[in-house]
Scaffold this motif. Sequence first.
Motif: not given
Lengths: 301, 259, 403
Positions: C116-125, C250-253, C259-262, C342-350
């Motif tokens: 489940i968490i993996t799906s969550g992380l995939m969605f974060v990406i 997790a590493v990809l996230v 990258i995106i922050r930069r 907002s990066i933290p926002g999108v992570i939370l949202g996903a």
Amino acid sequence: MEYFLQLVLAGLTKGSIYALIALGYTMVYGVFKLINFAHGEIYMIGAFTALIVGGALQITTDLAPSMIFLISLVAAIFFSAAHGATMERIAYRPLRQAPRLTALISAIGMSLILQNYVRLAQTSDFLPFHSMIPDIPWLTPGVSPITTTQLTIVVTTVVVMISLTLFIKFTKMGKAMRAAAQDRIMAQLVGIDMNRVATYTFVIGSVTAAIGGVLIANHMGQINFYIGFLAGIKAFVAAVLGGIGSIPGAVLGSFVLGMAESFGAGYISSAYEDAFAFIILIIVLIFKPSGLLGRNEVEKV
Amino acid sequence: MSDTILDIRNFSMIFGGLHAVNCVNIHIDKCEIVALIGPNGAGKTTLFNCITGLYTPTEGDITVYNSNKKTVRINGLNPNKITELGLARTFQNIRLFNSMTALENVMIGCHTRLKAGILGAILRDGKTRAEEQGVIDTSMGILKKLKLERYANETASNLPYGPQRLLEIARAMATEPQLLLLDEPAAGMNLAETKRLDYIISKIRDEEQITILLIEHDMNLVMSIAERIYVLDYGELIAEGTPAEIKANPAVIKAYLGE
Amino acid sequence: MKASFFKTLRTTLLNALWMMLITFPIMVIKVKPRESLVSWRWMNLLWVGIGTFSLSWIWRYLLSRRDKGSKLNAGRGREVLGLLWGKKKIRAVLLAALTLLVIWFPWIVNLYQVGIITSGLMFVILGLGLNIVIGYGGLLHLGYAAFYAMGAYNYALMYLYWGMQFWLALPLGAVSGALFGILIGFPVLRLRGDYLAIVTLAFGEIMRLLLLNLSDFTKGAEGIAQIPRAAFIRALSLQEATNYLFYICAVLVAFSIFIIRRLENSRIGRALEAMREDEIAAQSMGINLTRNKLITFALGAFWAGLAGVILAAKTTYINPGSFTLLESVMILVAVVLGGMGSIPGVILGALLVTLIPEYFRALSDYRMLMFGVVLVIMPIFRPRGIIPKLRKHYTVKEVDCSS
């Protein structure tokens, strides 16, 4: 030749339905520059209301079929219009000053809400819809090329179009709508109540969509909660094709799209029937975004 | 001919049969301050939009002479290309990047003069870092010149009206133009602000050697800073000359005051 | 005060009655045409009444608060967070704790949870990718699932025909996603915002129809099964493979965030933002719209392609049904809910969008309804999302401007 004629009739029928839905899109866009993504759902609600009311009457009473058809049509029109107006109040009115994309996001949300409201309250299965339009005796099925339902659809569409055009041209509200479409701020300054214009615009659009919904349900014989999405998108394509904001354009665009789909499915491939609309949309927007009858807008700097 | 930097020949712009600008010839020399005046709807902003590439002229040639004497015909070039060639503008109805800060607005102006690409942004190597710091310093410097530094971290839409107009000028200056086109820079400013604008425009020309073409309705400002004036009326050029000549020109008086 | 209370009460009651009326046929009557049965569900009417009454009350309160302009404190929590994050030491500790948690996580929970968490992380990406397009570029993209599909089918098909390995497919999927993004980007360059949304939707649907109908090549509706999971030197057991994929995600996230922050704080990022704010002004400031729009599409699609490959490796089975409009809309919900740009926002949202339906199974039937509600409510009451984007504050350094 007979095949050709069949395709023409099918295209005409489809086009009529698209036209009835496209009107709502084009009117709302004309006045508010908003793509009312949830408009297809209003059409679906129209079809569902007709099924529910008609079905309940068929089962519990022994009214004549034509009577039942009329009652369910009126019910569909009323409830669709009520949903349309309420939707505008909840989702769009608070966003009238917001950027257009924001309102579009809200519209997508509204579309999801209405779909799932019907799915949860009713069913996600396809429901059979017994045609309630009584057959006209001299149109014997199999002998005459056109069925009663098809004839009803085309005639109704023509009647609705004419009355709507008259309404827009001659009534006070019609004039207010045209004024608002030209310049919203100016219209408000001369005393036009935008909230009333909004309600009327959504009600009228919903009424025509509901008529379309009832007719198509009679024609296709089954409905589910998702029929609004595809029909809505296609009607939008028709509106864009004709020139969004233009009522004659919406009608023209709808018939062109209906014919294109019918012939595309008949002569090219029926698997891609739904893709034709999308391809037409892309081509029109890229090469002539103002559509067939729309006016070119130069962005003011 | 002295040092011409912009030359407009036989220029016309037609919108669906309407001659917005008709066969106009204008040339601007290096380090001049030139004003373009005329009643509303005379075609001044249309001319600006054509020069800066937002519209493509129907007829005529617009030529820019580069600092190294290269001539470029700019009809129909993209606006960003024209900005790269050293023309920058402000807008009549302020078009700042509203949710960005004042400093960021000016930093955007630096865009064309920078090189960093995606790879640079990701790796953030020494060169990119130096460039970024340079952008911040340059932008801050420009803000200071226009006395806007106290708004640096303020969101553009929260600025008062006068500073917003100045910020537009600052942003345009960040593109390092040789010619600055100002579209009604004093519109909506009060007397004190207009006075300061007068001073700032002269200063920009004197200190930065930037040529200025401005559209303006405030005649006090125009007569005080412009060295040459062009008058447009119904898309036609009806007069050209020094402020004194224009003041005395009967055609101009007729256009402004009617018969 | 009292009068206004009764007025509100009256309006709210009227609202409730109105909603009871208009939802009557759909909520109350249920017809079973096949069995010729009609059931009347009167209780529903009551629920609609009570629900509307209370919701309308809250709605009016929130709306009046919004119109009074109390957005002053909207970003305060965020600023505190930003301040904490800005402190180097605190940040280091938090990051270390997070890393440890991520490494430990598969050992303290069961296989199902890891999945489940993996799906969550995939969605974060996915969310971070779409955020580039919508949040930074301001281009409302409704066909994002097509890019996602591009990545997934890339891996699946290349495995099917050439036996492609996961680790080779991962970069290839991302790059082909980006190229596809550019390809779709070209024709839509000149379109205005709302038209762009519809055209991207059309592209997404065409993509799905192609996947469905080119069945000789893509296996059509039956989909492609038995796609291999990621292998590490040797083939892994299910448990190992699941944990492994979790770590990869997790590493990809982390990689995406980095990258995106930069990109965000760079010349490109600024240009994209300017383009979103005002295309005409941006152009006049020397920004090449064509180039930057294509960059936006390419960057957005890159992450979608990446996520697609992971999806194929995770589920080992894909079919066109995984890439419908609803999928695109779900990613949109994540971005709108969290906060565009907002990066933290999108992570939370996903995470919210994927995990809530998973952990509250009872709600899963109402998932799409909830998403709809989010899309309607957020723009009205919190247009900048749960965690709004924080503007970068530049410290003013003394500059010598006499030069």
